[in-house]
Write an enzyme that holds these catalytic residues in place. Sequence first.
Site, mmCIF file in Angstrom:
data_model
loop_
_atom_site.group_PDB
_atom_site.id
_atom_site.type_symbol
_atom_site.label_atom_id
_atom_site.label_comp_id
_atom_site.label_asym_id
_atom_site.label_seq_id
_atom_site.Cartn_x
_atom_site.Cartn_y
_atom_site.Cartn_z
ATOM 1 N N GLU A 145 21.439 -48.188 -46.459
ATOM 2 C CA GLU A 145 22.023 -47.679 -45.209
ATOM 3 C C GLU A 145 23.389 -48.318 -45.067
ATOM 4 O O GLU A 145 23.506 -49.525 -44.846
ATOM 5 C CB GLU A 145 21.109 -48.011 -44.024
ATOM 6 C CG GLU A 145 21.490 -47.277 -42.748
ATOM 7 C CD GLU A 145 22.397 -48.090 -41.842
ATOM 8 O OE1 GLU A 145 23.594 -47.713 -41.732
ATOM 9 O OE2 GLU A 145 21.942 -49.077 -41.262
ATOM 10 N N GLU A 169 14.589 -44.466 -43.837
ATOM 11 C CA GLU A 169 13.511 -45.368 -43.433
ATOM 12 C C GLU A 169 13.046 -44.982 -42.039
ATOM 13 O O GLU A 169 13.775 -44.346 -41.279
ATOM 14 C CB GLU A 169 13.968 -46.825 -43.494
ATOM 15 C CG GLU A 169 14.277 -47.284 -44.917
ATOM 16 C CD GLU A 169 14.569 -48.765 -45.034
ATOM 17 O OE1 GLU A 169 14.102 -49.541 -44.183
ATOM 18 O OE2 GLU A 169 15.274 -49.154 -45.989
#
Length: 500
Positions: free
Chosen positions: A278, A483
Site C-alpha cells: 500500500e 487488505e
Amino acid sequence: MMDTISTLWELDTLERAKDYLAGNPDTPLRLQDFIDNQFAHSETEQGIESFNPSSGGVLVHVPRSTPPDVDRAVDAASRAFPSWSQTSRTERSNILLQIAAILSENKELFAVWESIDQGKTLARARVEVDRAISNFRYFATYILHDEGAVRFADGQGSSTLTYEHRSAVGVFALISPWNMPLYLLTWKIAPCLAFGCTGVAKPSEVTSITAFLLGEVFKRAGLPPGVMNIVFGDGPGAGSALVKSPRVRGVSFTGSTSTGIRIRQDTASDIGKHLSLELGGKNPTLVFDDVALAQAVPLAARAAFENSGQICLCGSRIYVHQAIYAQFLAAFVEYVRTHYVCGETVGPVVSLQHYAKVRSYLLQAQEEKATFHIGEVPTDHPQHGFWITPTVLSGVGVDSRIMREEIFGPVVTVAPFETEEEAIALANDNPSGLASVLLTNDLSRMRRVGERIDAGLVWVNCWLVRELGTAFGGMKASGVGREGGVHSRDVFTNVRTIHI
C-alpha cells in the site's frame, strides 16, 4: 540501564509524560528489539536518534538492528510457526481479544506516546488507538465465521466434492510507516496472527515508541514466544534484510512508492513470496456546484489537514466547479484559518527531514508565483520543533511537481473545473490512484463519477470512513494487493483445491 518498558508503562498521562521528559532532557528513552517474547539488546551498540517533533530535541534512542538481529527474529518466528499455525481458531481469537482488552485498558498510555512521538494531537492519537483496538477485535471474530467455497462436479461416472482449503503462508515481514504508527502496524499484525502466520514487524525508526509498548502487550496477553517479533531500525538495514530473507514468505508493506518498487525488485526472484504493497497517494477532492458550502468546506478541510496532512488518504488536490469556485475558496481559506491552528488543532510534521521536504515544495510554489492564500514558506532552521502552518495554494500549474507529487504535509492546492468530464480527467491525471473524495448531492453523479475515478477508495460526502471487511489499497503507482476481511485472508493464506 534503565528499564525503559517499565518506565514508559507508568507514564500514562500527558502530564506525567511531559514532566518526565522535562526532568530528563539529556537522557533519551532507549528502546530494544522484541524477539521471542523478550526485550533484547541489538548486536550493535549503534543507534538512531529520533526527535520530538514539537520541540526538536532528542526523544528516543532506537536500535539500528543489523542483519544478525533480523535473522534472530526470523528464526524465532520460523520456530513458532508450526505450532501457531495449528492452533484452533478459537484459541487465536481469544488471544487477539485479550490483546484488544489490554490495549483498551491502557489506551491513554498509547495515545499519549503516539501523540508525543509522531507530533499528532492527542485527540487524533486517541482515535487511532481506538482503531488499533478495532483491528484486533475485528479479525478475532472474523476467523470464527469464515466461509469457503464447496462445489460438486459430475464426471467419470461419479460425483466429486470440490472444496477450498486454506493454510497459513508462514513468516511475514510487516513494515509500517511513521504517520499512523500503531494503527497501521496493528492493521498488519492482527490478520497475520488471526490467519495463523507468525511475523517480524518493523515500525518506522522515526516513530517506534508504541510498537515498543506493543511488545509488552503481547507478553501480557499470553502470545506464545516467537509468534510476533519486533525489530527496530532503518529501511536499508533492518528492512532490507527482513524483506530479502528466504524464510520470510510474505511482505505486507505500507509506505512510499519508491520503497515499494525496491521491495518488488528485492523479491523478484522469490516468485512465491506474497506481496501486499500500500503505497503513496496524491488524492483529489472534487466539489460540484450542487453541494452546500456549509457541507463541503469543513469536509474538504478535514480531508486536507487531518494529522497535518500526513495521512496517505488526505485530499491534497481540491478541484471546484467554476460556478462556486470563488465562494468556496474564500470560505475554505477562512475556515482553515479559524479551525486549523498550530499547537491547538494542528501538530508539527514528524521530523526535520520531512520538514525540509515540505518546505522545498513551498519554496517551489513561491518560485512558480503560486498564490499563498494562507501559509508561508517556513524558516530554513527551525528552533523549537517542526511546525508548518496549514497552507492553501492556487494558481499551480497542472504539470508542477506540487500538483504531481505527494507532499504529505499541511499543503493543499485549489483549482477550478468547468465540466464533469474535465473533473474526472483532472482527478485521474496523476501517477497515483489511492483515494478520492467526491462532494455532490446528485445520486446519479455519485455513481457516474465515482465509478470512473482511478482510485482504490472513493468517499462520497464523507472521508476516512472504514468498514474493515472492505478492500483497502490503491491503483496505478499506489500499490498492489488489497487488505481487509477476505482480502487479508488472501494475503496471509495459501489456497489449495481438494477434489474428493
